[in-house]
Design an enzyme around this catalytic site. Structure first.
Site, PDB file in Angstrom:
ATOM      1  N   CYS C  86       0.898  -1.234  -0.136  1.00  0.00           N
ATOM      2  CA  CYS C  86      -0.245   0.026  -0.088  1.00  0.00           C
ATOM      3  C   CYS C  86       0.827   1.143   0.048  1.00  0.00           C
ATOM      4  CB  CYS C  86      -1.046  -0.059   1.244  1.00  0.00           C
ATOM      5  SG  CYS C  86      -2.423   1.006   1.054  1.00  0.00           S
ATOM      6  N   HIS C 203      -3.827  -5.595   1.132  1.00  0.00           N
ATOM      7  CA  HIS C 203      -3.330  -6.002   2.403  1.00  0.00           C
ATOM      8  C   HIS C 203      -3.378  -7.301   2.716  1.00  0.00           C
ATOM      9  CE1 HIS C 203      -2.500  -2.068   3.610  1.00  0.00           C
ATOM     10  NE2 HIS C 203      -3.765  -1.414   3.110  1.00  0.00           N
ATOM     11  N   GLU C 205      -1.796  -8.742   4.996  1.00  0.00           N
ATOM     12  CA  GLU C 205      -1.552  -8.900   6.459  1.00  0.00           C
ATOM     13  C   GLU C 205      -2.901  -8.709   7.138  1.00  0.00           C
ATOM     14  OE1 GLU C 205      -0.725  -6.218   4.691  1.00  0.00           O
ATOM     15  OE2 GLU C 205      -0.768  -4.550   5.607  1.00  0.00           O
TER      16      GLU C 205
END
Lengths: 80, 731, 234
Positions: C86, C203, C205
């Site tokens: 990002c 993302h 994560e």
């Protein structure tokens, strides 16, 4: 002395903001508006008093930070 | 410098002080106040800071429970959530600024409420927003919605606090007065809560954060003649938010709070330096001396008056231990924020403000607080409307047609267009995102626990019967927390009303407080923080009475949280009693074009029994999905569960004695739809608990199969549900 | 695995990244302040998401000038592994470490939603937990994720197999509908020529735990952990 850096998206890079503004102007009844491009203007107060040096400084700033040469072009004007 | 007009009663009136209030100022001061002093009195005695019209009523609200650590009166409420942790939360309005400039108004609203929470030592972990807008077809509504949504996203996304929930209503009464109520929830160690009471004579008073400009200085003064000569450009009324600075301020403050440097801390919110310094010194019963020459300034030539009243954003005031000043300075310098000692505490009991060596204000703090006006304004009760007999309301629609229209209407349609612009997951702790469950569920880092969060209010009920509406708002918040499996702990309230000088408005306020108090008491759900926003009127037309409730609950194990999405082959069981209450329902408004009848009553004893039963079933692991029945009634609740799960439902026929449209669309309170593998077992358990329960259908297939013979596919439902916002906004 | 997460002022997904890295490797990553210049001892440098310097001027433009970026550039040049997600991806393009730029989303709105990514190659340390052609879900949360590069650069990236992930439909089709931010050729992430630097917008994560709503992103971190701790007990 004041330097003004105008940063625009390069020709060929899609400018959705410009497109949206153009569309909105059409909606408001403004006819005859061709392509609209949106950019940004950065005003710099410089200590430098020599116009040529001030311009060179501003151009250096634009190259290093204010504009991204991958997508943007810039022009500098100096007054005051 | 020339100040133009003299300080007198005329100027005091322009500053918003009545003749009687100004007389009291003269009495306290024993002389004509300076312009700066008049400014301090006018903001401290404003409705916003003094709660002069609402205080007598707010006192009735229950504010205690064994788990309440700090109730109203601090920057935010604090409750014990177990594991040595505390939740810190509050909701606050930014209504008027959001009407003037929707993006910045909403953005700075989010920024302000964040500061109220991290001021107390809590890391903000979630934001919610309760929003009310005018009719979609009203001229400014679209631009306001667009700006407010962008503003909330622009600020919240950048500071990295997930926006996890909230609500949106549309009504003509908000055409000229949208409501933007922002709520923030933070987590702190319960033995590390920071308060605002100043202490330690001689201790330094420190200013941190952004520089001060002329932002948002007293609206009354803006319009006053003595400043007319100055250029308009120098005096913006609109405060501009800087979420990047706020993010740095959060990190710097939390880093400093890990040390022992801070004695007291307060954010500079409304009326900035004035209210923060007066409140800190007042609460600590000390005096304070400020030298404005040291205030970091963004503009040149600012006067004492301007600096004391500026509402520049992203600023905090602290009292530090003198031997820790260097530690604090180093932290703020690391985060590239301004840090300036602008004064010290005294034993004088006065606030003394110096600028350029001149004393610009010298006011005794005791009288400023104690003699603040307090009004017991006259009230008139709202006339009660008779209950609506459902049999007398003509129904011309098949259930499927009415459902398709209802779930597409602005008040019930999908809010995905809005949520999709809010970062709801940053932090990695969001267990239930917007739309996934009745309450947002956010896990607590490093703990198995999670918080459940919701905002609720049904303003059309409040208009019809403010007391019933107040009771319902609290009960619905409680119900939404129960529906995810959480133990409801406490609420924050944001009381949005019209002009309190009108007896019917003050009557709405008083009645709403009565209803809320009642529900808070029975449900053990106290108010721990809140905010009052009055004078929400345009051209004499008031908003709907809107006591927005922000509810907070806790789950000991985040994994136990349930959402609304159903899987195939589950039994759907309705918990709670149904009479088919159509008064003030959305069906009545959207289908029959009527907004009448008494709103549905809340039976608090039944509410409590049903809620405790539902929560026990969820915690026992018996429930796959749960959804409370609210706006739109039972069929809308089932449709929402079906759309969320992407599976159909076959519904059984309702009871013969209730007309079909009243049974399926009535908004009777205290009800939940539970999806369970074994309906019979749940019915037996409900019977044993004395809770009304009935099996209403079974999930599976692609369609909603309705008892009147109609069907509608989940795909068609979704298409109708998701149409409004994208087509309205053109994206 | 010794991972370092670079913290620029305004970054806000550093904790999300730390959760994912620690979950996969068992080791807490080191937080590296943007004014540090020593990255020695690290197996992996991560530039996380957020709004460095408020995203003012251009996303990532000011962070790209931070002291730490000289060290990141040297680390990458020496063959070090860099994961940039990002805002991190934006910073790497602004620094010229990866080609192209991230423009405003075509819709001009922030996009916070699930997207699906197609794995374009699995023979890298980052994608070793997936198979080529796998579709996995990830979270988008950005206002400027619209990947742009000139045609020559795009052709080179494709020709050299440096496109890491593309926005896809859940069934794997690469369509304009799947490409919510308007990226050229549906590009969601790209590699450096040595395949040791990965930049991507979505993302992974934020989907490494069922309580986050899924574990689609976990193979990426498991793959990294396995690569840097080959003897770790299975």
């Amino acid at each position: 002395m004041k330097a003004t850096v105008t940063v625009m998206l390069k020709t060929g890079v899609l400018d959705p903001q410009g497109k949206a503004i153009g569309h909105a102007l059409g909606t408001l009844g403004f006819t005859g508006v061709g392509e609209v491009r949106a950019g940004k203007v950065i005003e710099l107060e410089l200590a430098e008093t020599d116009p040529a040096k001030a311009r060179a400084q501003a151009e250096e700033m634009a190259r290093k930070l204010l504009a991204n040469s991958v997508i943007e072009s810039f022009r500098v004007s100096v007054d005051g | 410098m020339s100040m133009g007009k003299p300080v007198d009663q005329t100027l005091a009136r322009e500053f918003g002080l009545s003749a009687e209030e100004y007389a009291r100022v003269l009495d306290i001061m024993g002389r004509t106040p300076s312009l700066t002093e008049l400014g301090v009195f006018s903001v401290m005695w404003s409705e916003h800071c003094s709660y002069k019209s609402s205080r007598v009523w707010l006192k009735q609200l229950p504010t205690t429970a064994p788990w309440v650590i700090h109730g109203p009166g601090e920057n935010a409420g604090v409750v014990d959530i177990g594991d040595g942790l505390a939740a810190v939360f509050k909701m606050e309005s930014h209504n008027h600024p959001s009407f003037i400039e929707p993006y910045q108004g909403a953005a700075t609203g989010v920024g302000g409420i964040l500061r109220d929470v991290f001021t107390m030592g809590a890391r903000p972990i979630a934001n919610l927003n309760a929003l009310r807008f005018g009719r979609p077809e009203a001229p400014r509504t679209k631009a306001i919605v667009d700006g407010v949504v962008r503003g909330i996203g622009g600020y919240g996304n950048c500071v990295g606090v997930p926006t996890v929930g909230g609500e949106i209503n549309f009504h003509a009464a908000y055409d000229g007065n949208p409501l933007v109520n922002a709520m923030t929830v933070g987590i702190a160690r319960k033995d590390r809560i920071f308060l605002s009471a100043a202490a330690g004579i001689g201790n330094p008073v420190v200013y941190v954060g952004s520089k001060t400009g002329r932002d948002g200085i007293h609206g009354a003064t803006m319009a006053s003649a003595e400043f007319a000569a100055d250029s308009e450009e120098k005096r913006p009324t609109v405060q501009v938010g800087d979420p990047f600075t706020e993010k740095l301020l959060i990190e710097a403050c939390l880093e400093l709070m890990a040390t022992d440097a801070i004695v007291a801390i307060q954010d500079m919110g409304a009326a900035g330096l004035t209210s923060s310094s007066v409140e800190m010194a007042g609460k600590g019963a000390v005096g304070i001396e400020l030298d404005l020459d040291h205030v970091p300034q963004r503009e040149t030539g600012m006067t004492a008056y301007e600096m004391m009243l500026s509402e520049s954003q992203e600023r905090m005031l602290m009292v530090l231990r003198p031997d820790r000043e260097d530690v604090a300075r180093a932290i703020f310098e690391k985060w590239e924020l301004d840090f300036a000692v602008i004064g010290h505490l005294t034993d004088s009991g006065r606030i003394v403000v110096r600028h350029n060596g001149v004393v610009e204000a010298d006011i005794p703090l005791g009288p400023l607080a104690e003699q603040a006006p307090l009004y017991h304004r006259p009230t008139v009760e709202t006339d009660k409307q008779p209950p609506l007999n459902p049999a007398r309301v003509e129904n011309r629609w098949m259930l499927a047609d009415a459902l398709a229209k209802l779930i597409a209407c602005p008040d019930l349609c999908s809010r995905a267009w809005v949520w999709d612009q809010y970062d709801s997951t940053v932090g990695g702790q969001t267990v239930k995102r917007p739309g996934a469950a009745d309450a947002a569920v956010v896990r607590i880092d490093g703990s198995a626990r999670a918080l459940a969060l919701t905002t609720d209010c049904t303003p059309r009920y409040c208009l019809a019967d403010p007391e019933a509406g107040g009771r319902q708002a609290v009960a619905e918040a409680w119900r939404n927390l129960i529906a995810v499996g959480a133990k409801p702990l406490a609420i924050t309230d944001n009381m949005n009303f019209g002009n309190p000088e009108k007896p019917e408005i003050m009557g709405q306020f008083a009645a709403a407080i009565r209803g809320m108090s009642d529900a808070c008491r029975v449900l053990d759900f106290p108010v721990v923080s809140g905010n009052v926003s009055l004078y929400n009127e345009t051209e004499g037309r008031a908003i709907l009475p809107t006591p927005a409730i922000g509810g907070l609950g806790v789950l000991e194990d985040a994994a136990q949280a349930v959402g609304i999405a159903i899987a195939p082959w589950l039994d759907l069981v309705l918990i709670g009693a149904t009479v088919g209450w159509l008064g003030q329902s959305l069906w009545l408004r959207e289908m029959a074009g009527r907004e009448d009848g008494a709103p549905p009553p809340v039976d608090l004893a039944a509410e409590k029994a049903a809620g405790e039963f539902v929560r026990a079933q969820i915690l026992a692991g018996n429930v796959r999905a749960c959804h409370d029945v609210s706006d739109g009634g039972l069929l809308v609740a089932v449709a929402e569960m079906a759309m969320a799960g992407g599976t159909g439902v076959r519904l059984s026929t309702g009871p013969r004695e209730i007309p079909g449209h009243a049974y399926w669309f009535g908004e009777d309170q205290g009800r939940y739809v539970l999806a369970v593998p074994e309906g019979a077992a749940l019915l037996r358990a409900a019977e044993a608990a004395g809770v009304a329960a009935v099996r209403i259908g079974t999930s599976g297939g692609q369609d909603l199969t309705l008892p009147d013979g109609g069907t509608i596919s989940v795909t068609a439902l979704r298409a109708a549900h998701e149409r409004f916002f994208p087509s309205w906004m053109g994206t | 695995m010794k991972a370092g997460i670079v913290v620029f002022p305004g970054i806000n997904r550093e904790r999300d990244m730390a959760i994912a890295l620690e979950l996969a490797s068992g080791a807490k990553p080191r937080m590296v302040w943007h004014q540090e210049t020593d990255l020695s001892g690290l197996d992996l440098v991560v530039l996380p998401g957020g709004f460095s310097h408020g995203d003012y001027l251009r996303c990532g433009a000011m962070a790209a000038q931070s002291p730490v970026m000289g060290a990141v550039r040297a680390f990458a040049a020496q063959g070090g592994y860099v994961l940039a997600v990002c805002n991190g991806f934006q910073i790497l393009t602004e620094a010229g470490i990866l080609p192209g730029a991230l423009l405003r989303n075509a819709s001009l709105r922030f996009l916070s939603m699930d997207c699906h990514l197609r794995v374009e190659r699995a023979d890298t340390v980052f994608a070793s937990g997936y198979r080529r052609g796998d579709i996995f879900r990830a979270l988008m949360a950005h206002g400027d994720g619209n990947y742009f590069a000139d045609t020559h650069t795009l052709d080179r990236l494709e020709g050299e197999g440096l496109v890491a992930f593309r926005y896809a439909m859940p069934n794997g089709e690469i369509t304009p509908e799947a490409n919510r931010n308007g990226s050229q050729r549906n590009i969601a992430g790209i590699y450096s020529p040595n395949l040791r630097v990965l930049g991507l917008m979505p993302h992974p994560e934020d989907l490494v735990d069922p309580l986050m709503g899924g574990i689609d992103g976990k193979p990426l971190f498991d793959g990294l952990a396995a690569a840097f701790t080959p003897l770790r007990a299975a």
